[in-house]
Design an enzyme around this catalytic site. Structure first.
Site, PDB file in Angstrom:
ATOM      1  N   THR A 155       2.390   9.114   8.856  1.00  0.00           N
ATOM      2  CA  THR A 155       2.222   9.273   7.398  1.00  0.00           C
ATOM      3  C   THR A 155       1.564   7.996   6.873  1.00  0.00           C
ATOM      4  OG1 THR A 155       4.512   8.571   7.077  1.00  0.00           O
ATOM      5  CG2 THR A 155       4.074  10.926   7.029  1.00  0.00           C
ATOM      6  N   THR A 189       9.909   8.944   6.997  1.00  0.00           N
ATOM      7  CA  THR A 189      10.975   9.360   7.888  1.00  0.00           C
ATOM      8  C   THR A 189      10.689   8.939   9.324  1.00  0.00           C
ATOM      9  OG1 THR A 189      11.316  11.268   6.518  1.00  0.00           O
ATOM     10  CG2 THR A 189      12.185  11.399   8.742  1.00  0.00           C
ATOM     11  N   GLU A 269       6.144  -0.590   5.749  1.00  0.00           N
ATOM     12  CA  GLU A 269       5.374  -0.617   4.497  1.00  0.00           C
ATOM     13  C   GLU A 269       5.696  -1.811   3.628  1.00  0.00           C
ATOM     14  OE1 GLU A 269       6.459   2.937   2.509  1.00  0.00           O
ATOM     15  OE2 GLU A 269       4.465   3.716   2.895  1.00  0.00           O
TER      16      GLU A 269
END
Lengths: 392, 392
Positions: A155, A189, A269
């Site tokens: 992602t 996730t 992140e």
């Protein structure tokens, strides 16, 4: 090398149109046997995503033929429609595998999803179900297909995470992972699929997996937020027919999990510093984990590290919130090798601490002989930015 | 009006030179009787600051004559020297009060400190001890002195926090507070002193205080970080000789605590939004507090509110981390009046949610009749900035 490294496994990854970026978003790993043993651990969040609810049931018998994974939508809190999408995904994949010559029941197909919570409507369903046929058709045991499967679950990851280990009797363990631990469970996730050709019974696989995850993925705690979709799956094909030393297998599996965990950690992140918090001198391993985790969850400590401020007071204050065994007047703190706090008071000048990307914090409780490390990230402007702006 | 509002209390605040800003930093509240009953609650952090260690012992007999408070240094993790500074502060104050005609033992003087952890050396000691004589001399029952006492405990507070309430039989409760709850315990420790002239025995005071703080200060959780210095003190002079309805007193005390708590909340460092998280339909009040607090501690949720993103998925995911009684498929979430989540799935369009400074999040568990609110702040760039740069 990834999940296709061990004998008996095929994989594929393609673009199903789930992600606006147009990059790969649908992934498949198939265990072609002869064995189909599986062990899995799932998020302990009580509000679980639909694929987790399905896969928990489907893997309960210790057998699985395949895993279908998607990015671009978590299919979480999407109600009955979302659960039907997951079962439809498993049913369709089972039919396709059966048509291709491998007799498969829907309950032999596990499903994992990752992306935004609340995404799982008709478009999401159509994109997945309509692309399962080309996905199954594309699966092979090449290095490229293993890599494609790993890329299709990304992602906000900036790189695909893969790892392999080889045992002394010639068996192989391969793994792929995505996500930034619990740093941003709304989108990042953690999904992990591990394959092996080692011939091991299901109980041994399960034991080895739990021993490994409890000392690796369970100790990555980037922001204290527990995901709704976290899944770690270990499948064995038993295709390498040789004796396996289970202690060695467990050690290699733990190494592989730590390898993948560190890859997740450094790609977290918004992080500017990768922090390892080690608690020594604990009365038990559980105490050591508790103390390290409590520091890893302190917003004040994490903001201080972002500012490269060796603020040991925030470490000791956080130790004080735990129920671990220690004397509050006897705590030492060492930051990047500088003993800034001895016996819960100032020692070496914090100005002597120098900072790089990796930060080591060591706490000594002087209460026993146990040690544990928890890994976390600093609290940065980028973290605030990415997590305040993502879904808007 | 502040701590000097009730009969029997005098106060003072002056500049002792503890703070580089040169603003007031030394504060005194004296109970001139006839009663000297005291009740107090302290931080549950096991690694406590020296003034907390002292005051816990000194208030254990339920009697206190005075409280000395300072900003400009927490005197926490400062070892034996720091503890001696606290006892010296109490001894010197007791001697000064005795010389002035009020027989006082050191154990009748409570001490509170706030500021950076680790600050409590010789300069700190000298600044306090050398200024106790003018401080005691300056104490009177004027409005101005009550205000000066409240100002002298400010650190990063932008305004002094004071409140009063009056009972039906004519007694008064006055209070002052400082800090930003637990938002930045390295500097913004919460200190609260409450005075009353209501004639109440110590056991009643203690009961009323615990009932009030558990539903006010204990429910402010700006960043999940527990301070080393938090102290709430309630002193009664009994100088207003009239019957007191203890239920009414407890209600007024709780109101005053909530009043001060809201003043702390809206002045929280770095906050852009003041968030109230109310959990309804809980099986118990404890469940409601647990669920609200778990959401209040989610960095992801707090970052989303900073971005004015009504991200209900992050709310439900956080509910799932608790052990409260609920059905994971039956959770409702209302943000600023818009029911964005019904039965754990999407409902009204989140785009309909409008944001102002105050944000109301309401969670319905459909598991009972209990309700509780926890107040928190959003996670902002300013929070990261202020807490990464403070001590450097």
């Amino acid at each position: 090398m990834s999940v296709t490294a061990p004998l008996g496994f095929t994989a594929a990854g393609l673009t199903a149109g789930l992600k606006p970026s147009g990059t790969k978003d649908l992934s498949l790993v198939v265990n072609n046997g002869p064995d189909t043993a599986v062990a899995a651990v799932y998020t302990s969040n009580r509000c679980k995503a639909n694929p987790v609810l399905w896969s928990q049931k489907a893997s309960a018998d210790g057998q699985a033929r395949a895993v279908v994974l998607n990015s671009g939508g978590a299919n979480c809190y999407t109600g009955d429609f979302g659960y039907e999408t997951t079962t439809l995904t498993a049913q369709t994949t089972a039919e396709l595998l059966t048509d291709a010559g491998t007799d498969t029941q829907p309950e032999d197909v596990l499903v994992c999803s990752t992306g935004l919570i609340g995404v799982g409507g008709q478009d999401f369903r159509d994109s997945i179900v309509n692309n399962l046929a080309p996905l199954v058709a594309a699966a092979d045991n090449s290095v490229e297909s293993g890599q494609a499967a790993a890329e299709a679950i990304m992602t906000t990851d900036t790189v695909a995470k893969v790892a392999t280990r080889t045992g002394s009797s010639g068996y192989t363990i391969g793994g792929m992972a995505k996500g930034a631990g619990m740093l941003a469970p709304g989108l990042a996730t953690m999904l992990v699929v591990i394959t092996t050709d080692a011939k091991l019974d299901q109980a041994t696989l399960d034991q080895a997996l739990r021993a490994s995850t409890s000392q690796s993925f369970d100790r990555l705690d980037t922001d204290g937020c527990m995901s709704t979709n976290d899944t770690v799956i270990l499948m064995s094909s038993g295709a390498h027919d040789a004796d396996v030393d289970t202690d060695e297998f467990t050690t290699l599996l733990r190494e592989l999990c730590l390898d993948l965990m560190h890859q997740l950690h450094v790609d977290a992140e918004g992080a500017h510093h990768d922090i390892a918090i080690t608690t020594r001198g604990a009365a038990s391993e559980a105490d050591a984990v508790d103390v390290s985790r409590s520091v890893a969850r302190s917003a004040l400590f994490k903001a201080a590290i972002f500012g490269e401020d060796p603020n040991w007071g925030r470490v000791v204050a956080q130790v004080g919130t735990t129920s671990a065994d220690f004397d509050p007047t006897q705590i030492d703190v060492i930051i990047n090798g500088v003993q800034v706090c001895t016996a819960s008071g100032p020692d070496e000048d914090p100005a002597n601490v120098t900072f790089e990307r990796t930060v080591d914090v060591s706490i000594d409780l002087h209460a026993g002989d146990d040690t544990a490390t928890v890994w976390t990230s600093d609290l940065t402007h980028d973290y605030v930015e990415e997590n305040s702006a993502y879904s808007s």
